[in-house]
Write a protein that holds these residues in place. Structure first.
Motif, PDB file in Angstrom:
ATOM      1  N   ALA A  84     -37.637 -28.537  44.974  1.00  0.00           N
ATOM      2  CA  ALA A  84     -38.965 -28.853  45.512  1.00  0.00           C
ATOM      3  C   ALA A  84     -39.992 -27.832  45.037  1.00  0.00           C
ATOM      4  O   ALA A  84     -41.123 -28.188  44.661  1.00  0.00           O
ATOM      5  CB  ALA A  84     -38.911 -28.899  47.041  1.00  0.00           C
ATOM      6  N   ILE A 111     -44.404 -27.313  51.241  1.00  0.00           N
ATOM      7  CA  ILE A 111     -43.084 -27.946  51.369  1.00  0.00           C
ATOM      8  C   ILE A 111     -42.661 -27.862  52.830  1.00  0.00           C
ATOM      9  O   ILE A 111     -42.837 -26.821  53.482  1.00  0.00           O
ATOM     10  CB  ILE A 111     -42.046 -27.247  50.475  1.00  0.00           C
ATOM     11  N   ARG A 170     -34.427 -32.823  56.367  1.00  0.00           N
ATOM     12  CA  ARG A 170     -35.305 -33.328  55.313  1.00  0.00           C
ATOM     13  C   ARG A 170     -35.982 -32.174  54.581  1.00  0.00           C
ATOM     14  O   ARG A 170     -36.321 -31.158  55.177  1.00  0.00           O
ATOM     15  CB  ARG A 170     -36.396 -34.231  55.890  1.00  0.00           C
ATOM     16  N   VAL A 175     -39.357 -32.072  52.205  1.00  0.00           N
ATOM     17  CA  VAL A 175     -40.488 -32.912  51.804  1.00  0.00           C
ATOM     18  C   VAL A 175     -41.427 -32.076  50.933  1.00  0.00           C
ATOM     19  O   VAL A 175     -41.877 -31.002  51.346  1.00  0.00           O
ATOM     20  CB  VAL A 175     -41.258 -33.441  53.033  1.00  0.00           C
ATOM     21  N   ASP A 176     -41.724 -32.561  49.712  1.00  0.00           N
ATOM     22  CA  ASP A 176     -42.644 -31.833  48.839  1.00  0.00           C
ATOM     23  C   ASP A 176     -43.830 -32.720  48.459  1.00  0.00           C
ATOM     24  O   ASP A 176     -43.859 -33.911  48.770  1.00  0.00           O
ATOM     25  CB  ASP A 176     -41.915 -31.304  47.595  1.00  0.00           C
ATOM     26  N   GLN A 177     -44.797 -32.113  47.797  1.00  0.00           N
ATOM     27  CA  GLN A 177     -45.995 -32.823  47.335  1.00  0.00           C
ATOM     28  C   GLN A 177     -46.039 -32.874  45.809  1.00  0.00           C
ATOM     29  O   GLN A 177     -47.116 -32.948  45.224  1.00  0.00           O
ATOM     30  CB  GLN A 177     -47.249 -32.115  47.876  1.00  0.00           C
ATOM     31  N   GLU A 184     -36.471 -40.520  48.830  1.00  0.00           N
ATOM     32  CA  GLU A 184     -37.624 -41.420  48.879  1.00  0.00           C
ATOM     33  C   GLU A 184     -38.741 -40.754  48.080  1.00  0.00           C
ATOM     34  O   GLU A 184     -39.051 -39.577  48.304  1.00  0.00           O
ATOM     35  CB  GLU A 184     -38.082 -41.662  50.321  1.00  0.00           C
ATOM     36  N   SER A 185     -39.319 -41.496  47.162  1.00  0.00           N
ATOM     37  CA  SER A 185     -40.327 -40.875  46.308  1.00  0.00           C
ATOM     38  C   SER A 185     -41.267 -41.922  45.754  1.00  0.00           C
ATOM     39  O   SER A 185     -40.904 -43.099  45.613  1.00  0.00           O
ATOM     40  CB  SER A 185     -39.656 -40.114  45.162  1.00  0.00           C
ATOM     41  N   GLY A 242     -45.281 -37.241  45.869  1.00  0.00           N
ATOM     42  CA  GLY A 242     -44.248 -36.349  46.363  1.00  0.00           C
ATOM     43  C   GLY A 242     -42.911 -37.030  46.580  1.00  0.00           C
ATOM     44  O   GLY A 242     -42.748 -38.229  46.388  1.00  0.00           O
ATOM     45  N   THR A 243     -41.953 -36.202  47.009  1.00  0.00           N
ATOM     46  CA  THR A 243     -40.569 -36.653  47.176  1.00  0.00           C
ATOM     47  C   THR A 243     -39.999 -36.108  48.477  1.00  0.00           C
ATOM     48  O   THR A 243     -40.295 -34.970  48.868  1.00  0.00           O
ATOM     49  CB  THR A 243     -39.698 -36.166  46.002  1.00  0.00           C
ATOM     50  N   THR A 244     -39.158 -36.934  49.127  1.00  0.00           N
ATOM     51  CA  THR A 244     -38.444 -36.511  50.333  1.00  0.00           C
ATOM     52  C   THR A 244     -36.946 -36.688  50.112  1.00  0.00           C
ATOM     53  O   THR A 244     -36.480 -37.799  49.860  1.00  0.00           O
ATOM     54  CB  THR A 244     -38.885 -37.326  51.563  1.00  0.00           C
ATOM     55  N   SER A 261     -33.378 -36.302  52.076  1.00  0.00           N
ATOM     56  CA  SER A 261     -32.839 -36.170  53.428  1.00  0.00           C
ATOM     57  C   SER A 261     -31.328 -36.356  53.376  1.00  0.00           C
ATOM     58  O   SER A 261     -30.813 -37.089  52.535  1.00  0.00           O
ATOM     59  CB  SER A 261     -33.466 -37.203  54.363  1.00  0.00           C
TER      60      SER A 261
END
Length: 560
Positions: free
Chosen positions: A443, A453, A467, A469-471, A522-523, A528-530, A532
């Motif tokens: 990330a 993040i 999880r 989570v990034d941007q 999930e992206s 961004g992308t998550t 998990s």
């Protein structure tokens, strides 16, 4: 045994017929027809009625002579199903080659005292034509009986013999059909038991047989397929050429694979296609030549081959990439150390910088080597876990601290959101930390300067979800499908973003699954992308779990 008439005190003595010399073979021939003790049949009753009509007698029988009885397969004029063999007129008739005729039984010493003469049915006249098999075994007679003395005319004798031959012909046809049916049933059983789809076509290309597996493959019932042209199972683009191929095969009927060197496809009833492998085998009978074809659905094989090619390609890409990545730090490290060893760097500041760069190169090499070893352990079964009661919240905190320096180098904020200060779960803390470190490092690597993040955990009834989570730039849908594959490194831009082996996410997936959990991504490009993953609770009935779940609204946020 005496064949003449005997007298004792003025009484005739009953004389039974001799046994044929071939009695054992004769009984075996009778058994092959499987007629004894079976139900009446109209096709045979017609012969007895016709015999009685032609010979003008009230009684006519198809009598089968068994070891100890004569049994009536068909009868006109009597109701008895059988009589003992030792009083049977037919037991004498089967010893003759022609018609055995008794004009008046009371005048014949062999039969004058016979119960069938002195009692019902009070036989006076008897004529029997032997039922002789093609091999010459007399299994019984077609006979006619009257209660009055008489003789058959030559025409009636000829007709009775002709009817006897037709009875045997009828029995032979039945036997042949039964044998053929048995063979066909055996053939069908073999076809049904085949591990692949099987069908048979005639020389016109019409389907005359299809087993259950083939109907399942193509989605048709057997009734729908029988009589249809074989082309109905082919994609439209192949149908025009197929009749010529079929004709060529019938002209040179040798077993072979169909479409050697070409990809073949079957067409299901719903219009979908699937790859097939087809073997052709000619079946020649007295009537015609047929083709028996085996149809194997090779979808799984094709998918495996495709996946294998992709893995080989990824491995080749990885080797090329790893060779470059290993060569670069090794070359750099060698250069730094060579300068230092030869004391060619007099400036202390530059010397310190060279030592620092050499240290970074060794770390990069360590990461690459460790990833390779972990990937090998995952694939070879040497993957071991040591489960311990672990504070998940503390583990998340320590992982954030471990990557904080990397985040600060890009001015990236790390935000930790926890449901409560402490949460005990049973995991391998070192392996789970490896997963978290990998996800957080990725990330950070793919985030731009100044982005944020989030690392959080949520509690569910039977598991906890973590999880990251990034941007960052996001991952394409196509790459998401391959993201957890071994050696996969994503698009070119991602590869240029930093050094990687293509094994980190693959190893993370194996570790999570070894804990009984699942990992997801999930992206969306530009958003961004998550990542998990879930970890099951080791004891869902633990009272502390209920307390954990009841406090899920009390989210604590910490910015690092």
């Amino acid at each position: 045994m005496e064949t003449g008439r005997k007298r004792k005190k003025g009484i005739h003595q009953l004389i039974a017929a001799k046994l044929p010399k071939n009695e054992e073979q004769r009984l075996a021939a009778l058994e092959r027809y499987r007629l004894l003790d079976t139900m009446p049949e109209a096709s045979l009753d017609d012969f007895t009625m016709l015999a009685a009509h032609i010979c003008q007698t009230p009684i006519a029988l198809i009598s089968l002579v068994d070891a100890h009885r004569q049994w009536f397969k068909s009868k006109v004029g009597i109701t008895a199903p059988e009589t003992p063999r030792d009083i049977a007129f037919c037991a004498h008739a089967i010893l003759e080659n022609e018609i055995f005729e008794i004009p008046d039984a009371l005048e014949d010493s062999r039969f004058a005292d016979n119960p069938l003469v002195t009692q019902d049915p009070k036989i006076r006249f008897y004529a029997g034509a032997p039922l002789r098999t093609p091999e010459g075994q007399a299994i019984g007679t077609l006979c006619v009986i009257d209660r009055l003395p008489r003789n058959l005319t030559p025409e009636q004798q000829t007709a009775l013999q002709a009817l006897a031959r037709q009875v045997i012909a009828q029995l032979e046809i039945r036997n042949h059909l039964a044998t053929r049916l048995k063979k066909e049933n055996f053939f069908h059983s073999i076809i049904e038991a085949a591990p692949s789809g099987m069908l048979m076509i005639d020389d016109r290309g019409a389907i005359i047989l299809a087993n259950r597996l083939l109907t399942q493959q193509f989605g048709y019932s057997q009734e729908e397929l029988l009589g249809q042209p074989i082309e109905v199972l082919m994609p439209v683009r192949f149908r025009d050429q197929h009749p010529a191929h079929r004709t060529a095969f019938f002209q040179n009927t040798t077993p072979r694979q169909m479409g050697s060197g070409r990809d073949l496809y079957g067409l299901r009833k719903d219009g979908s296609e699937f790859p097939v492998e087809i073997g052709l085998n000619p079946v020649t009978t007295d009537e015609s030549t047929f083709v028996l074809a085996s149809v194997i659905d090779i979808t799984a094989r094709k998918e495996y081959e495709k996946a294998e090619r992709e893995v080989i390609q990824m491995r080749e890409d990885f080797i090329a990439n790893a060779s470059h990545q290993l060569r670069t730090p090794i070359t750099s490290l060698k250069g730094f150390l060579e300068l230092l060893v030869k004391d060619l760097v007099p400036d202390p500041a530059v010397r310190t910088e060279f030592i620092a760069r050499a240290y970074e190169d060794t770390k990069r090499l360590g990461v690459l080597v460790n990833d390779l070893l972990d990937g090998f352990r995952c694939d070879s079964g040497f993957f071991q876990m040591t489960l311990e009661n672990t504070d998940l919240c503390g583990l998340l905190h320590s992982t954030i601290e471990a990557v904080k320096g990397l985040a600060q180098s890009k001015n990236i904020s790390l935000n930790l959101a926890l449901p409560q200060p402490s949460l005990m779960i049973k995991v391998d803390p070192h392996l789970l930390e490896q997963v978290l470190t990998n996800l957080l490092s990725n990330a950070i690597k793919f985030s731009e300067q100044g982005q944020a993040i989030i690392l959080d955990a949520t509690l569910e009834e039977d598991h906890v979800t973590v999880r990251v989570v990034d941007q960052g730039p996001g991952i394409s849908t196509e790459d998401q499908r391959k993201l957890f594959d071994k050696f996969f490194q994503g698009d070119t831009a991602a590869k240029r973003a930093g050094v990687g082996s293509g094994l980190g996410i693959y190893i993370a997936k194996k570790i999570v699954e070894a804990h009984g959990g699942q990992i997801y991504v999930e992206s969306e490009i530009g958003k961004g992308t998550t990542f998990s993953f879930t970890i099951p609770w080791s004891n869902p009935n633990d009272p502390s779990l209920k307390e954990c779940i009841s406090n899920t609204d009390a989210i604590k946020e910490v910015e690092v």
